[in-house]
Motif scaffolding. Structure first.
Motif, PDB file in Angstrom:
ATOM      1  N   THR A   1       0.815  -1.217   0.000  1.00  0.00           N
ATOM      2  CA  THR A   1       0.000   0.000   0.000  1.00  0.00           C
ATOM      3  C   THR A   1       0.846   1.264   0.000  1.00  0.00           C
ATOM      4  N   MET A   2       2.164   1.127  -0.083  1.00  0.00           N
ATOM      5  CA  MET A   2       3.037   2.293   0.025  1.00  0.00           C
ATOM      6  C   MET A   2       2.946   3.147  -1.231  1.00  0.00           C
ATOM      7  N   LYS A   3       2.903   4.458  -1.033  1.00  0.00           N
ATOM      8  CA  LYS A   3       2.937   5.438  -2.121  1.00  0.00           C
ATOM      9  C   LYS A   3       4.156   6.319  -1.917  1.00  0.00           C
TER      10      LYS A   3
ATOM     11  N   PHE B   1      11.638  10.429  -2.576  1.00  0.00           N
ATOM     12  CA  PHE B   1      12.325   9.266  -2.033  1.00  0.00           C
ATOM     13  C   PHE B   1      11.727   8.816  -0.698  1.00  0.00           C
ATOM     14  N   ILE B   2      10.567   9.348  -0.329  1.00  0.00           N
ATOM     15  CA  ILE B   2       9.919   9.005   0.930  1.00  0.00           C
ATOM     16  C   ILE B   2       8.657   8.217   0.623  1.00  0.00           C
ATOM     17  N   GLY B   3       8.450   7.123   1.356  1.00  0.00           N
ATOM     18  CA  GLY B   3       7.275   6.289   1.162  1.00  0.00           C
ATOM     19  C   GLY B   3       6.280   6.459   2.294  1.00  0.00           C
ATOM     20  N   TYR B   4       5.000   6.503   1.959  1.00  0.00           N
ATOM     21  CA  TYR B   4       3.924   6.643   2.931  1.00  0.00           C
ATOM     22  C   TYR B   4       2.976   5.457   2.777  1.00  0.00           C
ATOM     23  N   ALA B   5       2.550   4.892   3.927  1.00  0.00           N
ATOM     24  CA  ALA B   5       1.612   3.770   3.894  1.00  0.00           C
ATOM     25  C   ALA B   5       0.798   3.770   5.179  1.00  0.00           C
ATOM     26  N   PRO B   6      -0.477   3.357   5.105  1.00  0.00           N
ATOM     27  CA  PRO B   6      -1.285   3.265   6.336  1.00  0.00           C
ATOM     28  C   PRO B   6      -0.795   2.128   7.223  1.00  0.00           C
TER      29      PRO B   6
ATOM     30  N   VAL C   1     -15.546  -7.271 -20.675  1.00  0.00           N
ATOM     31  CA  VAL C   1     -15.078  -6.162 -19.843  1.00  0.00           C
ATOM     32  C   VAL C   1     -14.698  -6.733 -18.483  1.00  0.00           C
ATOM     33  N   VAL C   2     -13.490  -6.477 -18.028  1.00  0.00           N
ATOM     34  CA  VAL C   2     -12.995  -7.072 -16.790  1.00  0.00           C
ATOM     35  C   VAL C   2     -12.561  -5.984 -15.821  1.00  0.00           C
ATOM     36  N   HIS C   3     -12.634  -6.316 -14.551  1.00  0.00           N
ATOM     37  CA  HIS C   3     -12.219  -5.431 -13.464  1.00  0.00           C
ATOM     38  C   HIS C   3     -10.850  -5.885 -12.975  1.00  0.00           C
ATOM     39  N   ILE C   4      -9.857  -5.029 -13.086  1.00  0.00           N
ATOM     40  CA  ILE C   4      -8.502  -5.322 -12.617  1.00  0.00           C
ATOM     41  C   ILE C   4      -8.400  -4.869 -11.164  1.00  0.00           C
ATOM     42  N   LEU C   5      -8.140  -5.813 -10.262  1.00  0.00           N
ATOM     43  CA  LEU C   5      -8.080  -5.516  -8.833  1.00  0.00           C
ATOM     44  C   LEU C   5      -6.694  -4.983  -8.478  1.00  0.00           C
ATOM     45  N   ASP C   6      -6.670  -3.819  -7.874  1.00  0.00           N
ATOM     46  CA  ASP C   6      -5.415  -3.195  -7.443  1.00  0.00           C
ATOM     47  C   ASP C   6      -5.759  -2.245  -6.305  1.00  0.00           C
ATOM     48  N   SER C   7      -5.466  -2.649  -5.091  1.00  0.00           N
ATOM     49  CA  SER C   7      -5.835  -1.831  -3.934  1.00  0.00           C
ATOM     50  C   SER C   7      -5.058  -0.519  -3.878  1.00  0.00           C
ATOM     51  N   ARG C   8      -3.916  -0.451  -4.552  1.00  0.00           N
ATOM     52  CA  ARG C   8      -3.126   0.787  -4.523  1.00  0.00           C
ATOM     53  C   ARG C   8      -3.830   1.907  -5.271  1.00  0.00           C
ATOM     54  N   THR C   9      -4.427   1.584  -6.419  1.00  0.00           N
ATOM     55  CA  THR C   9      -5.069   2.601  -7.249  1.00  0.00           C
ATOM     56  C   THR C   9      -6.585   2.490  -7.243  1.00  0.00           C
ATOM     57  N   GLY C  10      -7.130   1.518  -6.516  1.00  0.00           N
ATOM     58  CA  GLY C  10      -8.575   1.335  -6.541  1.00  0.00           C
ATOM     59  C   GLY C  10      -9.054   0.498  -7.700  1.00  0.00           C
ATOM     60  N   GLY C  11      -8.140  -0.035  -8.505  1.00  0.00           N
ATOM     61  CA  GLY C  11      -8.523  -0.890  -9.618  1.00  0.00           C
ATOM     62  C   GLY C  11      -8.804  -0.090 -10.877  1.00  0.00           C
ATOM     63  N   SER C  12      -9.049  -0.811 -11.963  1.00  0.00           N
ATOM     64  CA  SER C  12      -9.354  -0.189 -13.245  1.00  0.00           C
ATOM     65  C   SER C  12     -10.199  -1.151 -14.058  1.00  0.00           C
ATOM     66  N   LEU C  13     -10.723  -0.656 -15.160  1.00  0.00           N
ATOM     67  CA  LEU C  13     -11.561  -1.440 -16.060  1.00  0.00           C
ATOM     68  C   LEU C  13     -10.906  -1.491 -17.429  1.00  0.00           C
ATOM     69  N   VAL C  14     -10.819  -2.689 -18.006  1.00  0.00           N
ATOM     70  CA  VAL C  14     -10.268  -2.860 -19.347  1.00  0.00           C
ATOM     71  C   VAL C  14     -11.233  -3.726 -20.143  1.00  0.00           C
ATOM     72  N   ALA C  15     -11.047  -3.735 -21.449  1.00  0.00           N
ATOM     73  CA  ALA C  15     -11.930  -4.504 -22.329  1.00  0.00           C
ATOM     74  C   ALA C  15     -11.091  -5.317 -23.302  1.00  0.00           C
ATOM     75  N   HIS C  16     -11.532  -6.579 -23.521  1.00  0.00           N
ATOM     76  CA  HIS C  16     -11.025  -7.379 -24.641  1.00  0.00           C
ATOM     77  C   HIS C  16     -12.080  -7.322 -25.738  1.00  0.00           C
ATOM     78  N   ILE C  17     -11.700  -6.894 -26.927  1.00  0.00           N
ATOM     79  CA  ILE C  17     -12.667  -6.711 -28.009  1.00  0.00           C
ATOM     80  C   ILE C  17     -12.151  -7.417 -29.260  1.00  0.00           C
ATOM     81  N   LYS C  18     -13.052  -8.162 -29.877  1.00  0.00           N
ATOM     82  CA  LYS C  18     -12.754  -8.804 -31.158  1.00  0.00           C
ATOM     83  C   LYS C  18     -13.122  -7.820 -32.265  1.00  0.00           C
ATOM     84  N   VAL C  19     -12.117  -7.204 -32.852  1.00  0.00           N
ATOM     85  CA  VAL C  19     -12.326  -6.170 -33.860  1.00  0.00           C
ATOM     86  C   VAL C  19     -12.565  -6.836 -35.210  1.00  0.00           C
TER      87      VAL C  19
END
Length: 1045
Positions: free
Chosen positions: A276-278, A282-287, A699-717
């Motif tokens: 969880t460090m951000k 050169f200094i890191g912060y984490a809860p 459409v998938v949800h990428i789990l990442d507690s550091r950034t809150g996650g993101s959404l990406v898509a696989h599409i057959k063009v």
């Protein structure tokens, strides 16, 4: 010692009559450094964020570097001695003594210095003998000047002192010896020679500093009054016993022969802290994960070695040591991408590094841009794309219209990213979107508080419903007539409804025997998973087709109203299908560990069955022998895979087969290429009510507690998109992660590692859907948008008109010139952070909104006369009107009080779109930013930007004001900017460019002109000399031209 200065919480500088200054660490109470002083006698010290200021007894003030303490500058303030000085902002004020015939005399002129130019400005004459002075920066930079006799005068450092501003302090002693101002600027403290402190405040209960607390006084010595200690108490602290200082050896000080040092090695940092460090610099912060007690480490010497050697258990990132440890399982292309902003904004950001295709990505920095992946999915649905781009209505905030404009930009782009700012602006105005919780605050979006998987599934349902409603009342375009002459949709229904809607029968059977049947329709389905433990077969092994059938033909027991019983009764609710949709949309609803475990278990079962089906057993390391690989790759197996990795975490089929039965039932099964050989092609079976659906997007949800996650898509063009962009006809799966686009293997689209990659939405389309319809796009924007229109402003009069609309005989043609300029206002301020090295890093750029758009004629008898001068009405709160640079004043964009020609953004956008589509060439200065904020994609051959026409490589960009002065002898932008003046000036500069470069045929001679331009600019520091008479002909010229016409 004469002066002390606390530089930070633990460092103190001490100065005096000696020739050096000491630096003392207050934590260790030791001298850490000694700085030599060239001029001895440092009696006063001050500090700002730029310098240390040292006042000397000789009357000089030296400015020293904060790090090296070297002298950077020196002011010789007084010929005698220095009494006091203070610094605020860019001003330094000093008082002191000057040498006279009779000796030193108090100088009644305060010396004031400008720290920007490092020179003295006009001295300030005061009416008291100044001994002390302080800045009191409350509303203005006031100075308080104090004499030793108790007189106090307040004045401005750059103004004149008024005798009426003199007050008197009544000291107990004959003289005032010291004076200071509180940190809150609410209190003044005077100390006199009798040891009394006089406190002046502007309120009965002042705050002396921002974090006030009671003063802690030193405790009296308690050594002589210690109470007797009771040795029988086990918890008695022995530290209460005063121990005298001694130089003799203590009993506990054992010799080295009888003792061995056994230091405790530092334990490894908790993995949760590293995850969880951000880092900021050169200094890191984490809860604090609170896995151990605060400031306590278990003391285990024997177990320490094995415990501290457990660094190998922390998996290191394969990307490099700089990566966060928790990202080792997430592929780099799936991580949340961010734009790195520099001084030039986005101009030097390399988007090609993230997207080497010709498809367009979407930028993620706009509020509520979490839906970027779903916009891409809708765009690559060919029938939806054509339908949306053919749509145009009169509503100001129509999502279908804005989505069509965005799809048009995606069509024009050749790999450059687009942004959906106008679409999201309209999205934020829809009341239903806010009611459903789809509008995220900036703080929630940045911190990832919202559940993105649930959010995008709700957004999916909302957008389909909204598009269905926007299309429902419009006439069906001719482009959507089928090849056989049948209409693409029935009367009273929209094309969106025809594509996505599924007609159903909802049956409600009460226990009394009465049955109620209601017809309904839905645009998407939600997966309903079997309960754990219902049956071994259902719980442990069920393919996706079974779960889908269960979700479509849903059967459940619930309380419902029975007309026969006239009360609520337990009823059996069943759902039957009347008609299958063209596009099958599925919300996965994986919102808890229960559903995630179900997907994980089914993927494991499918993996084992795929291997056992071909006679192979799974080894512990899940690798195959050579014989197994030969069998897997044989034609009989029909399973072509290069490794076991392609079979892992796969439960979702690429195709499903659905059939309507005679008794209103539904058969669903997984479909493979081998089944097509066995059963025949899907087109032949459609006549019998059998349809094959192919997976088009996930459409998938990428789990990442550091950034809150993101959404990406696989599409057959599909083939049509590749044909337009690349000139080839093939199909390919792509990963769309905002502006990152990358081709992927098809197996990657259906692999879901539930630890970090969770499915959210699935799109299946009927096979050969696109070939059934003639999907042509007819531009719905007509030339009538350029004709005269009414203003939204109630107070506008014809005498205020600053433009003349185009007549029918003036309609622009291909290649015509149009001068364009736009002005903007700020909706959200820029978010930036200061790095440890002093440089600024932009986290989020300011959000701009277009406020005025002007187009002037580029040729003909009315050249230079504007035909568009629209002020854009906005419903969003404006943070800064930028009046100095835009000329926009508060009230200009308000329909109630504005006197300007006020229109909607959509109305002006349509005018510009028509000009782009007709093929005109826009001439302006800095058009790239203008088109970006307006959210328009303009082909590069239709843009003539004077910023780049008069620019040499690797040199600075030149302002329009300087170019106009240098080439045209015009002085523009005197007080504020005016878009009519700027657009006309850009046109004149383009004509001058053609004249100097002989229509581009003599680049060498024009290069010499540019060299002279840059040499002149450097000499004048790129500043235009101020005009002798401040005349502002810009508006007069426009109005006279308009009135003449």
């Amino acid at each position: 010692m004469h002066s002390l200065l606390l530089t930070d919480g633990s460092t103190l500088l001490v100065g005096g009559l000696q020739n050096h200054i000491l630096e003392i660490d207050l934590n260790t109470v030791q001298e850490t450094q000694k700085y030599a002083v060239e001029t001895p006698g440092v009696t006063i010290m001050r500090q700002t964020n730029r310098f240390f200021f040292c006042g000397h007894t000789s009357g000089k003030v030296s400015l020293r570097d904060l790090r090296t303490f070297k002298v950077e500058h020196e002011f010789d303030a007084f010929s005698g001695s220095l009494s006091d000085f203070d610094v605020h902002g860019n001003l330094l004020a000093a008082c002191g003594f000057s040498s006279r015939l009779t000796g030193l005399a108090c100088d009644r002129f305060l010396k004031v210095y400008d720290l920007r130019m490092m020179r003295a400005i006009t001295p300030l004459q005061v009416h008291v003998d100044p001994a002390f002075l302080r800045f009191i920066p409350t509303y203005t930079s006031r100075l308080a000047i104090i004499s030793q006799s108790g007189q106090c005068q307040f004045c401005e450092p750059t103004g004149l002192a008024n005798p009426a501003d003199i007050f008197h302090v009544n000291p107990v002693g004959p003289l005032l010896m010291t004076f200071d101002v509180s940190a809150s600027k609410q209190a003044l403290a005077f100390g006199d020679s009798e040891g009394c402190v006089h406190l002046w405040t502007d309120s009965p209960e002042p705050s002396f500093n921002p974090y006030s607390r009671e003063t802690e006084f030193a405790l009296p010595c308690l050594v002589d009054s210690l109470p007797p200690l009771d040795w029988s108490q086990d918890l008695l602290p022995l530290s209460l016993i005063p121990v005298p200082l001694t130089t003799d050896t203590l009993l506990s000080d054992w010799p080295a022969a009888n003792s061995a040092p056994a230091p405790r090695r530092a334990p490894p940092v908790d993995a949760e802290i590293l995850r969880t460090m951000k880092k900021v610099g050169f200094i890191g912060y984490a809860p604090n994960p609170r896995t151990r007690l605060r400031n306590q480490i278990p003391y285990r010497l024997k177990e320490s070695d094995s415990e501290f050697d457990s660094f190998s258990q922390v998996t290191e990132s394969p990307i490099g040591r700089e990566e966060e440890p928790h990202l080792h399982m997430v592929s780099k292309k799936y991580r949340k991408v961010t734009i790195k902003y520099s001084k030039l904004g986005l101009e030097d950001f390399d988007f090609k590094h993230y997207n080497k295709t010709l498809f367009a990505g979407l930028e993620p920095h706009i509020p509520n841009a979490y839906c970027n992946c779903m916009i891409q999915v809708l765009y690559f649905l060919e029938p939806v794309r054509c339908l949306i781009q053919n749509h145009l209505c009169q509503k100001e905030f129509c999502l279908a219209c804005e989505l069509g404009f965005l799809f048009h930009m995606l069509d024009l782009s050749r790999g450059d990213p687009c942004q959906g700012s106008n679409f999201l602006r309209a999205f934020r105005t829809i009341p239903e979107a806010s009611a459903l919780g789809l509008i995220l605050a900036d703080s929630d979006e940045a911190s990832g508080k919202g559940n993105l998987a649930r959010l995008i599934q709700r957004w999916n349902r909302f957008i389909l419903t909204q598009l269905h409603q926007d299309m429902q009342e419009l006439e069906v375009p001719q482009a959507y007539r089928g090849a056989g002459g049948s209409s693409f949709c029935s009367s009273g229904d929209s094309v969106i409804g025809q594509l996505f809607s599924c007609e159903m029968e909802n049956c409600s059977l009460c226990r009394c025997g009465s049955e109620t049947v209601r017809a309904s329709s839905t645009l998407l389905f939600t997966l309903s998973y079997p309960e754990a433990g219902t049956s071994d077969k259902t719980g442990k092994n069920c393919d996706f087709a079974q779960v889908l059938k269960r979700s479509i033909c849903l059967e459940q027991n619930t309380q419902a109203w029975c007309d026969n019983c006239e009360k609520y009764q337990p009823t059996i609710q069943t759902r039957n299908i009347r008609h299958l949709p063209e596009i099958l949309v599925i919300n996965c609803e994986v919102n808890s560990l229960k559903e995630a475990d179900f997907w994980r278990m089914q993927a494991e079962v499918a993996f084992k069955m795929a291997i056992k089906k071909h006679g192979g057993e799974i080894s512990k390391n899940k690798e195959f022998a050579l014989a197994d690989w030969k069998e897997l790759g044989s034609p009989e197996g029909m399973l072509m895979c290069s490794s076991t990795e392609e079979l892992k975490n796969v439960w979702l089929p690429f195709s499903i087969r659905m059939k309507m039965t005679k008794n209103k039932g539904l058969d669903v099964c997984n479909w493979t290429d081998g089944d097509e050989i066995q059963w025949g092609p899907a087109r032949a079976e459609e006549e019998h009510g059998v349809y094959v659906y192919d997976l088009m997007a996930t459409v998938v949800h990428i789990l990442d507690s550091r950034t809150g996650g993101s959404l990406v898509a696989h599409i057959k063009v599909g083939e049509t998109y590749h044909q337009r962009k690349e000139g080839v006809t093939h199909q390919q799966w792509y990963l769309f992660n905002d502006f990152l686009i990358e081709p992927i293997d098809k197996h990657e689209a259906v692999q879901f590692d539930m630890n970090w990659k969770v499915p959210a939405i699935l799109y299946y389309i009927k096979r050969n859907l696109n070939s059934k319809y003639n999907l042509n796009i007819k531009n719905p924007i007509e030339a009538s948008v350029l004709l005269a229109e009414a203003s939204l402003a109630r107070k506008q009069r014809k005498t205020h008109t600053t433009f003349i609309p185009l007549m029918l005989n003036e309609m622009p043609q291909v290649g015509d010139l149009v001068g364009l300029d736009a002005e903007f206002v700020t909706l959200n301020e820029e978010e930036a952070e200061l790095r440890s090295d002093g440089t600024k890093s932009t986290i989020k750029p300011s959000q701009m909104s277009v406020a005025r758009i002007t187009c002037v004629r580029g040729q003909g008898p009315n050249e230079g006369i504007p035909f568009i001068d629209d002020y854009i009405s906005t419903q969003e709160q404006v943070v800064d009107y930028l009046t100095q640079y835009s000329g926009i004043k508060p009230g200009d964009l308000d329909a109630k009080i504005s006197s300007k020609h006020l229109t909607t953004l959509k109305s002006t956008y349509l005018k510009l779109r028509f000009l782009i589509d007709i093929g005109v060439k826009f001439v302006g200065h800095g058009l790239q930013k203008d088109f970006r904020v307006i959210n328009l994609m303009v082909p590069k051959d239709q843009v003539l930007d004077t910023v780049y026409l008069f620019h040499m490589p690797r040199k600075r960009m030149i302002s329009l004001r300087f170019l106009a002065w240098y080439f045209l002898d015009l002085k523009i932008q005197g007080e504020t900017h005016d878009s009519i003046e700027d657009a006309r000036t850009a046109l004149q500069l383009y004509r001058k460019y053609l004249e100097l470069s002989k229509n581009g045929t003599e680049p060498e001679s024009f290069h010499k002109v540019l060299k002279g331009l840059y040499e002149k600019g450097r000499k004048m520091d790129w500043k235009v000399p101020e005009p002798e008479g401040q005349t502002s002909p810009k508006n007069a010229a426009v109005f006279s031209s308009v009135l003449a016409l």
